[in-house]
Scaffold this motif. Structure first.
Motif, mmCIF file in Angstrom:
data_model
loop_
_atom_site.group_PDB
_atom_site.id
_atom_site.type_symbol
_atom_site.label_atom_id
_atom_site.label_comp_id
_atom_site.label_asym_id
_atom_site.label_seq_id
_atom_site.Cartn_x
_atom_site.Cartn_y
_atom_site.Cartn_z
ATOM 1 N N SER A 83 0.845 -1.057 0.029
ATOM 2 C CA SER A 83 0.122 0.069 -0.240
ATOM 3 C C SER A 83 0.776 1.388 -0.024
ATOM 4 C CB SER A 83 -1.169 0.050 1.351
ATOM 5 O OG SER A 83 -1.759 -0.983 0.956
ATOM 6 N N LYS A 84 2.020 1.054 0.731
ATOM 7 C CA LYS A 84 2.739 2.542 0.684
ATOM 8 C C LYS A 84 4.139 2.418 0.132
ATOM 9 C CE LYS A 84 0.254 3.589 5.063
ATOM 10 N NZ LYS A 84 0.431 4.015 6.422
ATOM 11 N N SER A 85 4.619 1.345 -0.343
ATOM 12 C CA SER A 85 5.658 1.275 -0.812
ATOM 13 C C SER A 85 5.947 2.065 -2.228
ATOM 14 C CB SER A 85 6.524 -0.051 -1.137
ATOM 15 O OG SER A 85 7.562 -0.303 -1.456
ATOM 16 N N THR A 86 7.039 2.212 -2.878
ATOM 17 C CA THR A 86 7.315 3.004 -4.121
ATOM 18 C C THR A 86 7.835 2.208 -5.337
ATOM 19 O OG1 THR A 86 9.623 3.505 -3.474
ATOM 20 C CG2 THR A 86 7.774 5.339 -2.698
ATOM 21 N N TRP A 87 7.943 0.844 -4.964
ATOM 22 C CA TRP A 87 8.392 0.110 -6.145
ATOM 23 C C TRP A 87 7.221 0.364 -7.304
ATOM 24 C CZ3 TRP A 87 5.352 -4.088 -7.717
ATOM 25 C CH2 TRP A 87 4.459 -4.671 -6.776
ATOM 26 N N GLU A 88 7.843 0.142 -8.805
ATOM 27 C CA GLU A 88 7.427 0.416 -9.832
ATOM 28 C C GLU A 88 6.436 -0.810 -10.176
ATOM 29 O OE1 GLU A 88 9.749 2.344 -12.536
ATOM 30 O OE2 GLU A 88 10.014 4.067 -11.369
ATOM 31 N N TRP A 89 5.091 -0.968 -10.083
ATOM 32 C CA TRP A 89 4.535 -2.057 -10.625
ATOM 33 C C TRP A 89 4.527 -2.446 -12.272
ATOM 34 C CZ3 TRP A 89 1.664 2.110 -8.686
ATOM 35 C CH2 TRP A 89 0.973 2.796 -9.679
ATOM 36 N N GLU A 90 4.651 -1.181 -12.837
ATOM 37 C CA GLU A 90 4.745 -1.523 -14.364
ATOM 38 C C GLU A 90 5.904 -2.244 -14.833
ATOM 39 O OE1 GLU A 90 4.781 1.452 -12.469
ATOM 40 O OE2 GLU A 90 3.145 2.837 -13.376
ATOM 41 N N GLU A 91 6.971 -2.000 -14.284
ATOM 42 C CA GLU A 91 8.177 -2.688 -14.593
ATOM 43 C C GLU A 91 8.111 -4.176 -14.241
ATOM 44 O OE1 GLU A 91 11.888 -3.671 -16.160
ATOM 45 O OE2 GLU A 91 10.697 -1.828 -16.464
ATOM 46 N N VAL A 92 7.484 -4.609 -13.020
ATOM 47 C CA VAL A 92 7.319 -6.053 -12.684
ATOM 48 C C VAL A 92 6.403 -6.630 -13.825
ATOM 49 C CG1 VAL A 92 6.350 -7.640 -11.036
ATOM 50 C CG2 VAL A 92 7.573 -5.721 -10.280
ATOM 51 N N ARG A 93 5.288 -5.775 -14.294
ATOM 52 C CA ARG A 93 4.182 -6.349 -15.133
ATOM 53 C C ARG A 93 4.913 -6.594 -16.314
ATOM 54 N NH1 ARG A 93 -0.873 -2.398 -14.384
ATOM 55 N NH2 ARG A 93 -1.286 -2.996 -12.010
ATOM 56 N N ARG A 94 5.796 -5.565 -16.771
ATOM 57 C CA ARG A 94 6.569 -5.794 -18.318
ATOM 58 C C ARG A 94 7.422 -7.085 -18.250
ATOM 59 N NH1 ARG A 94 11.656 -4.641 -20.718
ATOM 60 N NH2 ARG A 94 12.499 -4.837 -18.402
ATOM 61 N N ARG A 95 8.134 -7.172 -17.054
ATOM 62 C CA ARG A 95 9.048 -8.394 -16.945
ATOM 63 C C ARG A 95 7.976 -9.441 -16.746
ATOM 64 N NH1 ARG A 95 14.427 -8.151 -15.608
ATOM 65 N NH2 ARG A 95 15.373 -10.087 -14.820
ATOM 66 N N LEU A 96 6.743 -9.862 -16.224
ATOM 67 C CA LEU A 96 6.189 -10.801 -16.308
ATOM 68 C C LEU A 96 5.723 -11.094 -17.774
ATOM 69 C CD1 LEU A 96 4.257 -12.912 -14.975
ATOM 70 C CD2 LEU A 96 2.664 -11.265 -14.576
ATOM 71 N N ALA A 97 5.208 -10.012 -18.486
ATOM 72 C CA ALA A 97 4.748 -10.172 -19.824
ATOM 73 C C ALA A 97 5.710 -10.978 -20.429
ATOM 74 C CB ALA A 97 4.279 -9.038 -20.410
ATOM 75 N N ARG A 98 7.203 -10.494 -20.557
ATOM 76 C CA ARG A 98 8.077 -10.875 -21.209
ATOM 77 C C ARG A 98 8.544 -12.188 -20.958
ATOM 78 N NH1 ARG A 98 10.589 -6.676 -24.272
ATOM 79 N NH2 ARG A 98 12.738 -7.483 -23.904
ATOM 80 N N VAL A 99 8.546 -12.680 -19.594
ATOM 81 C CA VAL A 99 8.753 -14.010 -19.190
ATOM 82 C C VAL A 99 7.754 -15.000 -20.001
ATOM 83 C CG1 VAL A 99 8.631 -15.703 -17.236
ATOM 84 C CG2 VAL A 99 9.787 -13.568 -17.023
ATOM 85 N N LEU A 100 6.544 -14.532 -20.076
ATOM 86 C CA LEU A 100 5.481 -15.461 -20.665
ATOM 87 C C LEU A 100 5.795 -15.524 -22.004
ATOM 88 C CD1 LEU A 100 2.098 -14.028 -18.954
ATOM 89 C CD2 LEU A 100 2.966 -16.349 -18.773
ATOM 90 N N CYS A 101 6.247 -14.533 -22.843
ATOM 91 C CA CYS A 101 6.435 -14.560 -24.229
ATOM 92 C C CYS A 101 7.732 -15.060 -24.491
ATOM 93 C CB CYS A 101 6.433 -13.127 -24.734
ATOM 94 S SG CYS A 101 4.796 -12.120 -24.824
#
Length: 438
Positions: A83-101
């Motif tokens: 809820s309060k951290s600053t890590w960027e969820w967009e980068e984790v999603r990008r990495r997840l998508a590229r792992v799948l692909c």
């Protein structure tokens, strides 16, 4: 028309699947996925949260997730991490998508709406609003998920929270929820197109057909935008959507050339044929009655664009060539109930594909709906409570990671295939990957 093979679809619960997952496999998966997080403790909390989503029973509250860690103060730390951290969820999603692909070849990107019923009004984005496909008022959040899909496997990759004006236009609510200044109220389809552009241009994902249901929106506007962006698509449209028949020779358009999809369905009913394709998710062959023709949108043509000297004005079936200027769209009418049922109407700019291939791709939306309910919902997709805009996004990102781990472990028993020496997850073939397609 029913499936030719009547085998039942059997789904294991996420808890059953998680019980068969090795801890070292999950650890390796999370190490790769959370590598962009700069702090070691963040990477550890990410692994712990995903593990808790997989292993905790019942509602995925912070207390239940933390209980799987058996560590003092983990609940407070996990709450802070989401809820309060600053890590960027967009980068984790990008990495997840590229792992799948990297491991699997996607058939399509499916854009799927999500309605999350809620109590009260404090959770970010919640409002009592009319949900069209439910036909009633619901106190809820509304979101849009962009899913990686191939027959037998689907996984959410990106999310957009659809904020109503009561949130976007209220400075106090925006401040309390930490809603970024660039986030505005917009139709779900605009969020979806924005997500597709990001995936292709910024994440480097391959171009695949975008599949979505646009019956509750202006289909002409959406189709026009997807055509402008050169994105291949298959969209479901309402029976009231208007079309102009494409013709094989130049001429003037007559007053009787414009039709609604519903009236086209009546005309095409006598031309429907059995269409079959293999449903990889069920392992069966599906069969429906269908007919397809070339069409255009009325507002995208002038009177001189289409026409035919033949006063009979025959429709041009998909599969029969028409001049490039006039080959705009393929309209497919699909009858699942061959006796009383109304047809579903799909429109695509992939006019060189066979009708079975178009319907197989279109019906991947059914697989997404099943997986959303049978996997994502059970591992906590609906369970976030909080005012934080970023907290919701981090939660659904971690749910997507847990969903991906379950989906990949349905195909293979462990996770392998580390990133390249530079730490970048690249799509493509990987000799060491047990999830890589032949």
């Amino acid at each position: 028309m029913q499936s030719i093979n009547h085998e039942h679809h059997i789904t294991e619960s996420p808890v059953q699947l998680a019980g068969r997952v090795r801890e070292d496999s999950l650890q390796e998966f999370c190490e790769e996925l959370f590598a962009p997080l700069s702090r070691r403790d963040q990477r550890r909390w990410g692994w712990m949260y995903v593990r808790g989503l997989l292993l905790s029973a019942g509602r995925k509250s912070m207390r239940n997730i933390a209980a799987t860690a058996h560590q003092p103060a983990s609940q407070q730390n996990l709450q802070q991490f989401v809820s309060k951290s600053t890590w960027e969820w967009e980068e984790v999603r990008r990495r997840l998508a590229r792992v799948l692909c990297r491991h699997l070849k996607a058939t399509a990107w499916v854009l799927s709406p999500l309605v999350i019923p809620k109590s009260g009004s404090n959770t970010v984005g919640v409002e009592t609003q009319f949900v069209t496909h439910l036909g009633r008022l619901v106190n809820c959040q509304q979101a849009l998920g962009v899913w990686f899909v191939k027959p037998g496997v689907s996984c959410p990759m990106d999310w957009r929270l659809i904020l109503p004006p009561s949130w976007t236009d209220d400075p106090i609510r925006r401040q309390r929820a930490a809603i970024p200044v660039e986030v505005k109220n917009a139709p779900a389809w605009e969020h979806g197109v924005e997500a597709l552009i990001t995936m292709i241009n910024d994440w480097g994902l391959p171009v695949r057909p975008a599949v979505m249901d646009v019956r509750q929106a202006d289909a002409s506007e959406i189709i026009g935008e997807l055509q402008r962006l050169h994105i291949p698509f298959i969209v479901r449209v309402s029976r009231a959507t208007r079309f102009v028949r494409a013709r094989p020779a130049p001429g003037r358009r007559g007053p009787d050339d414009e039709y609604t999809a519903d009236s086209l369905g009546q005309i095409l009913k006598g031309r429907r044929r059995v269409v079959q394709w293999h449903d990889g998710e069920r392992g069966t062959h599906q069969g429906v009655l269908a007919a397809a023709v070339h069409v255009n949108l009325p507002d995208r043509l002038t009177n001189s664009d289409v026409g035919m000297s033949d006063p009979g004005g025959a429709f041009v079936p998909v599969g029969v060539d028409v001049p490039p200027m006039q080959r705009a769209l393929a309209l497919v009418a699909e009858w699942r109930d061959s006796v009383q049922g109304k047809p579903a109407f799909w429109v695509s700019n992939i006019t060189n594909a066979a009708v079975p291939a178009l319907l197989a791709c279109a019906n991947l939306t059914r697989q997404v709906h099943r997986d959303q309910e049978e996997i994502s919902r059970r591992i906590g997709l609906y369970d976030f409570e909080g005012r934080s805009f970023g907290g919701w996004h981090r939660h659904v990102t971690l749910v997507s990671a847990a969903h991906a781990f379950i989906s990949l472990n349905r195909l293979h028993g462990s996770f392998r295939g580390p990133a390249d020496p530079k730490g970048e997850v690249m799509p493509g073939r990987h000799a060491d990957s047990p999830w890589q397609e032949a």
